[in-house]
Structures are given as structure tokens and as C-alpha cells.
Scaffold this motif. Structure first.
Motif, mmCIF file in Angstrom:
data_model
loop_
_atom_site.group_PDB
_atom_site.id
_atom_site.type_symbol
_atom_site.label_atom_id
_atom_site.label_comp_id
_atom_site.label_asym_id
_atom_site.label_seq_id
_atom_site.Cartn_x
_atom_site.Cartn_y
_atom_site.Cartn_z
ATOM 1 N N SER A 218 0.852 -1.193 0.000
ATOM 2 C CA SER A 218 0.000 0.000 0.000
ATOM 3 C C SER A 218 0.889 1.245 0.000
ATOM 4 O O SER A 218 2.112 1.152 0.169
ATOM 5 C CB SER A 218 -0.890 -0.001 1.240
ATOM 6 N N GLU B 146 2.788 1.550 3.209
ATOM 7 C CA GLU B 146 3.831 0.523 3.314
ATOM 8 C C GLU B 146 5.007 0.859 2.399
ATOM 9 O O GLU B 146 6.171 0.639 2.762
ATOM 10 C CB GLU B 146 3.244 -0.843 2.970
ATOM 11 N N THR C 239 1.900 -1.982 13.130
ATOM 12 C CA THR C 239 1.173 -2.928 12.276
ATOM 13 C C THR C 239 1.484 -2.704 10.798
ATOM 14 O O THR C 239 1.649 -3.656 10.032
ATOM 15 C CB THR C 239 -0.340 -2.800 12.502
ATOM 16 N N THR C 240 1.577 -1.435 10.396
ATOM 17 C CA THR C 240 1.880 -1.128 8.995
ATOM 18 C C THR C 240 3.248 -1.688 8.611
ATOM 19 O O THR C 240 3.421 -2.270 7.529
ATOM 20 C CB THR C 240 1.867 0.394 8.765
ATOM 21 N N ARG D 298 3.075 -5.508 8.484
ATOM 22 C CA ARG D 298 2.332 -5.923 7.288
ATOM 23 C C ARG D 298 3.203 -5.782 6.040
ATOM 24 O O ARG D 298 3.171 -6.629 5.143
ATOM 25 C CB ARG D 298 1.064 -5.085 7.167
ATOM 26 N N CYS E 223 6.452 -6.114 5.923
ATOM 27 C CA CYS E 223 7.401 -7.230 5.968
ATOM 28 C C CYS E 223 6.761 -8.522 5.473
ATOM 29 O O CYS E 223 7.365 -9.275 4.701
ATOM 30 C CB CYS E 223 7.940 -7.414 7.379
ATOM 31 N N HIS E 224 5.540 -8.766 5.903
ATOM 32 C CA HIS E 224 4.843 -9.981 5.480
ATOM 33 C C HIS E 224 4.595 -9.981 3.976
ATOM 34 O O HIS E 224 4.741 -11.023 3.315
ATOM 35 C CB HIS E 224 3.516 -10.106 6.235
ATOM 36 N N LYS E 225 4.250 -8.832 3.411
ATOM 37 C CA LYS E 225 4.011 -8.744 1.973
ATOM 38 C C LYS E 225 5.295 -8.920 1.173
ATOM 39 O O LYS E 225 5.263 -9.256 -0.018
ATOM 40 C CB LYS E 225 3.343 -7.409 1.623
#
Length: 252
Positions: A16, A19, A50-51, A54, A56-58
Motif C-alpha cells: 500500500s 507501506e 502494524t503497517t 504488514r 514485511c509480510h508482503k
């Protein structure tokens, strides 16, 4: 494009806007971000933990700690260009690359290309142009060649590759996820695979039948990755000349 952006080139589009803001800040401030906590980075960027997680996960990572580990690995490879050393650095890099070239390996690869039904050149990001250059040079000498640089085409390679094909991966880092995953899927296809990279010990290189690498040190200037891609071009040009001579000898 920075070193971190090149490493995750295929994943950035999934982020996003918020991100991407975190990602590019980290790419431009590697030394700072590799040494701070998740909460500290969130405070600096006025975003949430959280951003960042998230993001890192993406990127295919387990979390921020793994992201910092990757930043640290890039940082350890970097050196900063000093004023007045530009020509000297390039001369040293090119000399190092040329001295390291193994013509016997080049001859071996050229023979494989000569006997192949089709050569498939695979590259993405900044090395896309180098892959396209190699492909067009081979087409000029009437070698059946295709080059793949879009992820959906790369994903389809296992469905039409034949055992007597040759696949060339071109990658600066040798760790681009799209290329590594493609090589893993093709590992048992029976085709001959080789890579032109800047890192002989990269994840991609380990999956190849053989590998051409230049090992030019990563260089930064004013926070930007300016590492020369000329090592890849030298390897490609010499290989193409070796191939051309071998082809002409065969056709005498």
C-alpha cells in the motif's frame, strides 16, 4: 533503484502507499533503520507498528527482525564512493571482472547454447535490458531465442521448457525472489541452466548448472545504489563472442 528495492522488485507493487513509504525510507536509510527498533521506526515515520509488520509480510518475510537482517547484509557489502576515485574504481572493477573470467567455462556454456533447441533469457527489474540485449544478439545470429521478463510469463516456463533447451537467468543480486522461485521449479526439468550475476554465492547461483559472476562491490553515493552493471555486460559480451566463433567454426 536501491539495493533493497532491487531485492524485492517483484513485491513492491503489492504494498500500500503507507507501506511503500516505510519501504523506501528504509531503502534510503539502511544504516539508520538496521539499528533501530520497530517502535522507533514507527515513531519516526508517524505510522503504526502494524503497517511495518504488514509490509514485511508482503515482502515474504516473517517480520521486522528479518527485514533488518537483510538491511544489515546489504550494508556490510556497501562502500561509499570517495571524491576523485570514480575512474580508478571503474578501472579496478573492470580489471577484476576480466581477470576472473574463465574462458573454459565460457566455451562450455557456448557449446550448450550451440546445441540447444531454444535459449530462454530470464531477467526482471534493472537487468531486464541486459537480458533483452543478450536475446536480441542471439536472434541476430539466428539462434532460436525468447526472453521472459514478466512474472506471468516466467511462471509459465515449466509448462513449455524442453530438456534440450538452455535457460539463462540474468540478475545483479542473484536473490530476486521471482527468479529464484522460477529456477527452483525448473531444477529437475532436464534443461541446462546458467546465470550471469554479480554474486557467485547467491541463492540463484546455487540452483544453476554453472554460473558467471563478476563480484563487483556494492557502491553507494549520497544514499543511492550506484553499483555498476558493467560486469554483467562484460560477461555477456565475451560469452556472445565465444559463441559466435564456435558457431562459425561449426558452419565452415
Amino acid at each position: 533503484m536501491g539495493k533493497v528495492a532491487e531485492r524485492f522488485v517483484e513485491d513492491i507493487s503489492n504494498l500500500s502507499d503507507s507501506e511503500k513509504y516505510v519501504f523506501y525510507y528504509a531503502d534510503n536509510h539502511i544504516e539508520q533503520v538496521k539499528n533501530i527498533t520497530l517502535t522507533n521506526l514507527a515513531e519516526i515515520l508517524n505510522t503504526s507498528n502494524t503497517t511495518i509488520i504488514r509490509m514485511c509480510h508482503k515482502l515474504g518475510l516473517q517480520g521486522f527482525s528479518e527485514f533488518k537482517f537483510i538491511l544489515a547484509s546489504f550494508s556490510n557489502q556497501k562502500k561509499t564512493r570517495e571524491n576523485g576515485s570514480l575512474k580508478e574504481d571503474y578501472l579496478a572493477q573492470l580489471t577484476q571482472t576480466i581477470h576472473a573470467i574463465d574462458l573454459r567455462k565460457m566455451d562450455y556454456i557456448a557449446t550448450k547454447i550451440l546445441n540447444a533447441s531454444t535459449v530462454i533469457v530470464v531477467s526482471v527489474g534493472l537487468t531486464k535490458m541486459i537480458g533483452e540485449y543478450i536475446g536480441k544478439r542471439l536472434i541476430q545470429v539466428q539462434k532460436p531465442t525468447m526472453y521472459a521478463y514478466e512474472s506471468h510469463i516466467i511462471d509459465l516456463l515449466p509448462s513449455f521448457i524442453k530438456p534440450n533447451d538452455v535457460i539463462l537467468f540474468v540478475s545483479m543480486s542473484g536473490d530476486t525472489k521471482t527468479l529464484v522461485q522460477a529456477a527452483q521449479k525448473l531444477e529437475y526439468s532436464g534443461c541446462f541452466m546458467f546465470a550471469i550475476t554479480n554474486h557467485g554465492d547467491s541463492a540463484l547461483s546455487q540452483l544453476m548448472d554453472t554460473n558467471l559472476s563478476s563480484d563487483i562491490p556494492t557502491v553507494s553515493y549520497a544514499g543511492y545504489d550506484i553499483t555498476s552493471r558493467s560486469g554483467l555486460m562484460i560477461q555477456a559480451d565475451i560469452l556472445l563472442e565465444v559463441y559466435l566463433k564456435k558457431m562459425l567454426e561449426r558452419d565452415k
